[in-house]
Enzyme design. Structure first.
Site, PDB file in Angstrom:
ATOM      1  CG  HIS A   1      48.663  39.035  39.195  1.00 51.16           C
ATOM      2  ND1 HIS A   1      48.366  38.041  40.104  1.00 51.16           N
ATOM      3  CD2 HIS A   1      47.696  39.973  39.347  1.00 51.16           C
ATOM      4  CE1 HIS A   1      47.263  38.364  40.761  1.00 51.16           C
ATOM      5  NE2 HIS A   1      46.838  39.533  40.327  1.00 51.16           N
TER       6      HIS A   1
ATOM      7  CB  CYS B   1      22.845  47.621  51.406  1.00 53.20           C
ATOM      8  SG  CYS B   1      22.768  46.847  53.036  1.00 53.20           S
TER       9      CYS B   1
END
Length: 681
Positions: free
Chosen positions: A67, A193
């Site tokens: 795609h 983080c």
């Protein structure tokens, strides 16, 4: 999907024209060209190949879903092909026999991802895929995909009867209809983080625990320092909702388009996982989905609603997160070299030319020189991954080049910051320029690296490099000249920053300031490093001590966390205090800051130095004035412990010694309302 696929876009004998994924894409794309859905076959196939190069589109179960979004597509289109022999699309379980080519216009607002998500859900249904494998003609297959026909049926014949329908007269006996068990609610999550050491995995663990309690099926992708394993596309396809708990950009965030999404900071994943899961359920129930526009480098490095300041922080933290492992490995090896070989080990000859196996000095020189090489990457890696956070992979080359120039001209840490931001901005500017389709394939490999590296090198060498180098030199001289009250004040400020958000952005700013000084170590910069690490150890150690001496003030869970906090604090992992701060921020954070300020001030006053950027008490032998250093840490821990005990003890009513929760739910809610938790996050 009704207008996206017709019988003309179905090829049930793909083997005749295709044996590879490229040939399969071409065969299906030619059908799109015939219907006027694609205007330039070669240009469209180049876009399909570029998407395929990013990540294989094969799914388990014999499915391939190539795609892309392309300027050569006139309207969202889906073509389907079936291969008896199978075609390799990179799925772990082997070739695909069901191939779906999805094409969307360049400005289709992730339409192809929404189609992909909807289609992928159907593909998880074995009855649906079996029906496609058994479809006898193109019209039947197209009707199944559109949803016009149910699996196990076929379009009505001349008699209007569905195939397989029972024509016998009904009887009084009807089969017992037992409804199947309800499907579990499924969530996928990503946690990350800046350093990828503590918050990432603590948030994942917290979310998983809350999911078990809520009887929710949850799969977490931890984008941490140890790398990450991408979510299985099949798991992602069947997910009902998404939770993103992150303080740095989520990689390949466009995967989650079309799903109800809860997007928060990583601390929220630690402190309120049950609320996030409940919010995800609510969004799914309302049918609220995420349909972002085409992902740009800026969006990848900061949510579209973020202001420039927030995006800038995320870009800088991206660079710091990739730099930390180099700092830790290089700094510790250098420190070990000094510890074994003495302070003149930096004068030793190259171990490649002179190495004596039985001589400890040679081994010390080996450690020192390996560490020096690792540490030399600090500024280039910082610059490279700041640019990466801004512009993704095209930003890496000019970022590393700019960082290397900063090292060459002695612009140091500040030069690396500037080089990374400039490199990212230059690449983002180039990416906005419209180019002919024929050049599109060589842009990321040749054109962008060539132009951006030349521009960044020019600016760093001839325009801004010298002023930054002068500023870096002035900062180094200032640190070297710190003494007396000025040094103590700096220690207080650094201690407060390290303990304010317990591993968050302000903590990372102080830590980055300290390790930046290690690129050109002086007596002053080594004192700063010592003060920063000492202050960062205080909060978890203080909470561990407080739960030991006054356990009745804490919940059962907090007392268990206190046991782990001993090791976390001793290892300089400030995040060990987060569970305590999340539960009671207005008492824990001020107490932590008080102790951190005391420790930072004492460390600077004692003249303690540190060449290792990490390690906690395990690198005490490498610390200048080690006994006084431990005194500074102990003093800060004592201040924080006394403060938090007094603040919690003043809370009414006094908690029960035998209670599981430490105090009644009503009193807890009154003493620590949700606003406190939000403030901490």
């Amino acid at each position: 999907m009704s207008e996206m696929i017709t019988a003309e876009l179905v090829d049930l004998e793909l083997d005749r024209s295709a044996g590879t994924k490229e040939a399969a894409a071409r065969a299906l794309a030619e059908r799109m060209v015939t219907l006027g859905r694609v205007t330039d076959l070669e240009g469209f196939l180049a876009d399909v190949a570029a998407r395929e190069a990013q990540m294989p589109t094969g799914l388990d179960g014999g499915i391939g879903i190539p795609h892309c979004r392309s300027a050569h597509v006139t309207e969202p289109t889906l073509a389907f092909g079936r291969s008896a022999d199978g075609i390799d699309f990179g799925a772990p379980d082997g070739p695909a026999d069901l191939i779906f080519l999805i094409a969307a216009p360049a400005g289709a607002d992730d339409a192809h991802l929404t189609i992909l998500s909807s289609l992928a859900r159907q593909l998880m249904d074995e009855e649906f895929t079996s029906a496609l494998r058994g479809a006898g003609d193109a019209e039947t297959a197209a009707a199944l995909i559109r949803g016009d026909a149910e699996p196990g049926t076929e379009p009505a014949g001349s008699n209007g009867r569905v195939a397989g329908e029972n024509t016998q007269a009904p009887t009084d006996q009807q089969p017992e209809n037992n409804p199947p068990p309800a499907e579990p609610f499924r969530i996928v999550a990503v946690t990350s983080c800046p350093t990828g050491i503590a918050h990432t995995y603590m948030a994942a663990e917290s979310l998983e625990k809350a999911a078990r309690e809520a009887e929710v099926e949850l799969t977490v992708e931890t984008q941490g320092s140890a790398g990450f394993t991408r979510l299985d596309p099949a798991v992602l396809a069947t997910a009902d909702a998404v939770i993103l708990a992150h303080d740095v950009p989520v990689r390949d965030k466009a995967r989650f388009a079309g799903k109800p999404t809860v997007d928060v900071g990583v601390k929220a994943g630690i402190s309120r996982p049950a609320e996030l899961i409940a919010e995800a359920r609510e969004k799914a129930a309302r049918g609220e989905i995420t349909t972002p526009s085409a992902p740009s480098p800026v969006d990848n490095a900061g949510d579209s609603g973020d202001g420039y300041g927030t995006k800038l922080r995320k870009w800088l933290m991206s660079g710091v997160s990739y730099m930390v492992p180099f700092v830790a490995a290089g700094g510790l090896l250098i420190a070990l070299g000094f510890a074994i070989g003495g302070w003149r080990i930096d004068k030793a000859p190259s171990v490649a030319e002179h190495f004596v196996w039985t001589d400890t000095t040679s081994w010390a020189a080996l450690l020192f020189q390996i560490g020096g090489l690792a540490f030399a990457f600090l500024v280039p890696v910082l610059a490279g991954y700041i640019a990466y956070g801004m512009a993704d992979r095209p930003g890496l080359v000019p970022g590393f080049v700019g960082g290397s120039v900063a090292v060459t001209i002695n612009a140091g840490f500040l030069g690396g910051l500037a080089a990374g931001l400039i490199a990212g901005a230059v690449v983002m500017g180039i990416q906005k320029v419209r180019i002919p389709a024929v050049l599109r394939g060589i842009m990321p490999v040749v054109v962008i690296p060539l132009i951006s590296s030349a521009v960044v090198g020019f600016l760093m060498f001839l325009v801004i490099g010298e002023p930054i180098a002068s500023l870096q030199s002035a900062l180094t001289d200032w640190l070297e000249g710190l003494s007396g009250a000025n040094a103590i004040i700096l220690g207080v400020i650094l201690g407060l920053m390290m303990c304010f958000d317990l591993g968050g952005p302000l903590n990372k700013v102080a830590y980055a300031f300290a390790i930046g000084g290690l690129t050109h170590p002086t007596e002053g910069s080594l004192k700063v490093m010592a003060a920063v690490m000492a202050a960062g150890m205080v909060p978890p150690l203080a909470m561990a001590l407080a739960t030991t001496v006054r356990g009745r003030l804490f919940t059962k869970t907090e007392r268990e966390n206190g046991k782990a906090a001993w090791f976390l604090g001793a290892s300089f992992i400030t995040e060990g205090a987060i569970p305590f701060a999340a539960a009671d921020p207005l008492r824990v954070i001020p107490a932590s800051m008080a102790g951190g300020a005391v420790t930072g001030a004492l460390s600077m006053a004692f003249g303690c130095t540190l060449r290792a950027p990490h390690g906690g008490i395990f690198v005490v032998p490498l610390i200048g004035q080690p006994l006084l250093y431990l005194v500074a840490v102990a003093a800060g821990v004592g201040v924080s412990t006394v403060t938090v005990v007094l603040l919690k003890g003043a809370r009414k009513p006094v908690p029960s010694e035998s209670g599981e929760s430490g105090e009644s739910a009503a009193a807890a809610a009154e003493a620590a309302p949700k606003e406190q938790v939000t403030a901490a996050a």
